[in-house]
Design an enzyme around this catalytic site. Structure first.
Site, mmCIF file in Angstrom:
data_model
loop_
_atom_site.group_PDB
_atom_site.id
_atom_site.type_symbol
_atom_site.label_atom_id
_atom_site.label_comp_id
_atom_site.label_asym_id
_atom_site.label_seq_id
_atom_site.Cartn_x
_atom_site.Cartn_y
_atom_site.Cartn_z
ATOM 1 N N GLY A 45 40.878 42.906 47.457
ATOM 2 C CA GLY A 45 39.358 42.796 46.961
ATOM 3 C C GLY A 45 38.618 41.604 47.270
ATOM 4 C CG ASP A 101 38.073 41.299 43.589
ATOM 5 O OD1 ASP A 101 39.048 40.731 42.914
ATOM 6 O OD2 ASP A 101 38.013 42.488 44.032
ATOM 7 C CG ASP A 104 39.423 43.953 34.440
ATOM 8 O OD1 ASP A 104 39.438 44.062 33.217
ATOM 9 O OD2 ASP A 104 39.244 45.029 35.040
ATOM 10 C CE LYS A 132 34.675 44.900 34.555
ATOM 11 N NZ LYS A 132 35.334 46.017 34.641
ATOM 12 C CG PHE A 153 35.368 51.541 37.604
ATOM 13 C CD1 PHE A 153 35.295 51.356 38.892
ATOM 14 C CD2 PHE A 153 36.505 51.641 37.055
ATOM 15 C CE1 PHE A 153 36.279 51.358 39.784
ATOM 16 C CE2 PHE A 153 37.716 51.513 37.884
ATOM 17 C CZ PHE A 153 37.419 51.346 39.350
ATOM 18 C CG ASP A 160 39.510 49.204 45.543
ATOM 19 O OD1 ASP A 160 40.137 50.311 45.441
ATOM 20 O OD2 ASP A 160 39.853 48.475 44.650
#
Length: 182
Positions: A45, A101, A104, A132, A153, A160
């Protein structure tokens, strides 16, 4: 049918992303002046972000890549991290900057950071394009964060869904029906 048809809305344009990356590169360049900087990209990513970030860093640096997996083809992390490609460089004495990237849950990056600490780098910091924090499940934060993103999302610019959409030049919110949530 175009990939663009699967996007609910564009969240960041290519130009906006470029500005964010340049700002990160400037801050990193100032902070790593005179240091032994090694950028470590966590594939796949972050490859697009890594390419642009390294071109906006003005101090000498080396790069290396590692690949870990924890997602499979789903939308949630499995929590199990598997090292697929290790680094090629001996880390002793390097000031590592882990380039991600998106930060999360943090589980994968927490695992990577703990593993790399055992290799005696001079320092380890984290740079993420997107953060996030609402999804965080591990005790980890980014030292350099491009911007916060909501719990949607998002795809594009390396991000991706099921290995698709990485090549979009912008960040878009994927329509829920594409990944199975209505």
């Amino acid at each position: 049918m175009s990939m663009n048809d699967d996007i609910k809305e564009v969240y960041f344009s290519a130009e906006e992303i470029g500005d964010i990356v340049k700002n990160l590169g400037k801050r990193i360049s100032e902070d790593y002046e005179g240091k032994n900087l090694l950028l470590v990209s966590v594939l796949k990513g972050s490859v697009v972000f890594m390419a642009d970030l390294m071109r906006s860093i003005t101090v000498p640096c080396r790069i290396d890549f590692m690949s870990v997996s924890s997602y499979g083809s789903g939308t949630k992390t499995s929590g199990v991290v598997k090292l697929q490609k290790d680094l090629d460089i001996n880390l002793e004495g390097y000031d590592l900057l882990l380039v991600e990237d998106i930060l999360d849950s943090g589980k994968t990056l927490f695992y990577v950071r703990e593993m790399l600490k055992t290799r005696n780098p001079a320092s380890i910091r984290i740079c993420t394009l997107f953060d996030k924090p609402d999804r965080r499940e591990a005790d980890i934060h980014a030292d350099y964060s491009g911007t916060l993103v909501p719990d949607e999302f998002i795809v594009g610019y390396g991000l991706d869904f099921d290995e698709k959409y990485r090549n979009l030049p912008y960040i878009g919110v994927l329509k829920p029906e594409i990944y199975g949530e209505n």
